[in-house]
Write a protein that holds these residues in place. Structure first.
Motif, PDB file in Angstrom:
ATOM      1  N   PRO A  31      -5.219   4.496  64.086  1.00 52.21           N
ATOM      2  CA  PRO A  31      -5.073   3.504  63.015  1.00 52.21           C
ATOM      3  C   PRO A  31      -5.015   2.093  63.592  1.00 52.21           C
ATOM      4  O   PRO A  31      -4.371   1.859  64.618  1.00 52.21           O
ATOM      5  N   PHE A  78      -4.400   3.679  55.183  1.00 52.47           N
ATOM      6  CA  PHE A  78      -3.030   4.157  55.030  1.00 52.47           C
ATOM      7  C   PHE A  78      -2.101   2.992  54.740  1.00 52.47           C
ATOM      8  O   PHE A  78      -2.132   1.977  55.442  1.00 52.47           O
ATOM      9  N   LYS A 118      10.736   3.137  62.575  1.00 55.76           N
ATOM     10  CA  LYS A 118      10.038   4.297  62.033  1.00 55.76           C
ATOM     11  C   LYS A 118       9.167   3.895  60.854  1.00 55.76           C
ATOM     12  O   LYS A 118       9.650   3.334  59.867  1.00 55.76           O
ATOM     13  N   LEU A 119       7.864   4.177  60.924  1.00 51.21           N
ATOM     14  CA  LEU A 119       6.950   3.911  59.826  1.00 51.21           C
ATOM     15  C   LEU A 119       6.790   5.187  59.001  1.00 51.21           C
ATOM     16  O   LEU A 119       6.555   6.264  59.550  1.00 51.21           O
ATOM     17  N   PHE A 122       4.338   6.792  56.348  1.00 51.52           N
ATOM     18  CA  PHE A 122       2.967   6.589  55.913  1.00 51.52           C
ATOM     19  C   PHE A 122       2.681   7.275  54.587  1.00 51.52           C
ATOM     20  O   PHE A 122       3.229   8.348  54.289  1.00 51.52           O
ATOM     21  N   GLY A 123       1.782   6.669  53.810  1.00 53.42           N
ATOM     22  CA  GLY A 123       1.212   7.331  52.668  1.00 53.42           C
ATOM     23  C   GLY A 123       0.208   8.380  53.124  1.00 53.42           C
ATOM     24  O   GLY A 123      -0.087   8.501  54.321  1.00 53.42           O
ATOM     25  N   GLN A 124      -0.324   9.119  52.155  1.00 56.39           N
ATOM     26  CA  GLN A 124      -1.187  10.246  52.493  1.00 56.39           C
ATOM     27  C   GLN A 124      -2.602   9.834  52.867  1.00 56.39           C
ATOM     28  O   GLN A 124      -3.379  10.645  53.361  1.00 56.39           O
ATOM     29  N   GLY A 125      -2.950   8.581  52.619  1.00 52.09           N
ATOM     30  CA  GLY A 125      -4.270   8.085  52.994  1.00 52.09           C
ATOM     31  C   GLY A 125      -5.263   8.083  51.846  1.00 52.09           C
ATOM     32  O   GLY A 125      -5.195   8.909  50.928  1.00 52.09           O
ATOM     33  N   TYR A 184       3.550   9.767  66.735  1.00 50.26           N
ATOM     34  CA  TYR A 184       3.286  10.266  65.390  1.00 50.26           C
ATOM     35  C   TYR A 184       2.345  11.465  65.499  1.00 50.26           C
ATOM     36  O   TYR A 184       1.529  11.551  66.415  1.00 50.26           O
ATOM     37  N   GLN A 195      -0.556  13.745  63.265  1.00 50.18           N
ATOM     38  CA  GLN A 195      -1.426  13.734  62.095  1.00 50.18           C
ATOM     39  C   GLN A 195      -2.104  15.089  61.982  1.00 50.18           C
ATOM     40  O   GLN A 195      -2.926  15.445  62.830  1.00 50.18           O
ATOM     41  N   GLU A 250      -4.222  14.700  56.438  1.00 44.60           N
ATOM     42  CA  GLU A 250      -2.888  14.217  56.062  1.00 44.60           C
ATOM     43  C   GLU A 250      -2.606  12.876  56.725  1.00 44.60           C
ATOM     44  O   GLU A 250      -3.299  12.430  57.623  1.00 44.60           O
ATOM     45  N   GLY A 251      -1.541  12.243  56.264  1.00 46.50           N
ATOM     46  CA  GLY A 251      -1.100  10.999  56.881  1.00 46.50           C
ATOM     47  C   GLY A 251      -0.335  11.266  58.163  1.00 46.50           C
ATOM     48  O   GLY A 251      -0.125  12.395  58.565  1.00 46.50           O
ATOM     49  N   LEU A 252       0.078  10.190  58.797  1.00 42.28           N
ATOM     50  CA  LEU A 252       0.813  10.309  60.043  1.00 42.28           C
ATOM     51  C   LEU A 252       2.301  10.526  59.763  1.00 42.28           C
ATOM     52  O   LEU A 252       2.867   9.898  58.872  1.00 42.28           O
ATOM     53  N   PHE A 300       6.074  10.464  61.539  1.00 43.71           N
ATOM     54  CA  PHE A 300       6.872   9.978  62.667  1.00 43.71           C
ATOM     55  C   PHE A 300       7.532  11.140  63.392  1.00 43.71           C
ATOM     56  O   PHE A 300       8.032  12.084  62.767  1.00 43.71           O
ATOM     57  N   PHE A 329      -0.612  10.673  67.967  1.00 45.40           N
ATOM     58  CA  PHE A 329      -0.836   9.255  68.220  1.00 45.40           C
ATOM     59  C   PHE A 329       0.420   8.606  68.773  1.00 45.40           C
ATOM     60  O   PHE A 329       1.546   8.903  68.361  1.00 45.40           O
TER      61      PHE A 329
END
Lengths: 114, 114
Positions: free
Chosen positions: A44, A89, A101-102, A104-107, B35, B37, B41-43, B45, B91
């Protein structure tokens, strides 16, 4: 509470059109909202980010709109180009948690047709 | 100006073997995040580390997974006794400071379990 919900899952836009991707969150501790672009086989890449003290941020063709009361934010891609075809994302971070800590949405998979 | 470097890019392991994934952060960055993935799907943590310290491992599975970031050398994510469900892209990201800072991602390690 830790979730970030992203929609739509996929999006097809004609070249020159506007692409809009939406995200919603519940955790009011979130105070940093970045958007990432990911091409197949790549990591990303940060596009643009916003903090809740502003309602809009623009960088080139990319704009984030932020609605703090609705706990929603969106990415607008103006004049969409075939090179914008990628997965996008949204993410959120609670900075006061001090972990970086991030969440994330599902994309959203965007396809821009020539 | 090298970005975040991850190696190997692709790793194939048989069930029960160990997988070691390496991450060298950007120059000047002392904060590292891992992370995972899964396909489509999204990433998610996994862990946040500073030099020689694990700060937040709330996303790490309790067993078989460990991470380190030694004083010298890259950060290592280690998966022992791999299972098919460990197949994913892993990642690494780094940032210069903590809290609402841009995280820069590497291109990931694609782990396949036979």
């Amino acid at each position: 509470q830790q979730q970030v919900k992203q929609s739509p899952q996929s999006l097809i836009v004609q070249k020159g059109g506007i692409s809009i991707i939406n995200c919603a969150y519940e955790n009011t501790a979130f105070d940093y909202f970045p958007w990432y672009q990911q091409f197949p086989g790549k990591g990303p890449a940060l596009l643009i980010a916003i903090r809740p003290d502003v309602s809009e941020k623009k960088e080139g063709r990319f704009t984030i709109s932020f609605n703090k009361s609705a706990k929603q934010f969106s990415l607008h891609i103006m004049d969409s180009q075939p090179g914008d075809s990628a997965t996008y994302f949204c993410a959120a971070e609670a900075g006061s948690g001090n972990t970086g800590k991030l969440i994330f949405g599902q994309g959203t998979t965007l396809q821009v047709k020539p | 100006n090298a970005g975040v470097m991850q190696n190997p890019r692709h790793l194939v392991r048989r069930r029960g073997q160990e997988a070691r994934l390496r991450c060298s952060p950007m120059k000047g960055h002392s904060h590292v995040y891992w992370y995972r993935q899964l396909p489509e799907e999204g990433l998610k943590f996994m862990v946040y580390l500073q030099k020689e310290n694990i700060i937040d491992e709330s996303g790490m599975p309790k067993e078989r997974f460990s991470a380190e970031f030694p004083k010298e050398g890259p950060s290592i994510l280690r998966i022992q006794q791999v299972v098919r469900g460990d197949s994913a892209a892993y990642f690494c990201a780094s940032s210069p400071q903590i809290g609402n800072q841009p995280q820069h991602f590497g291109d990931g390690t694609r782990l396949s379990i036979l």
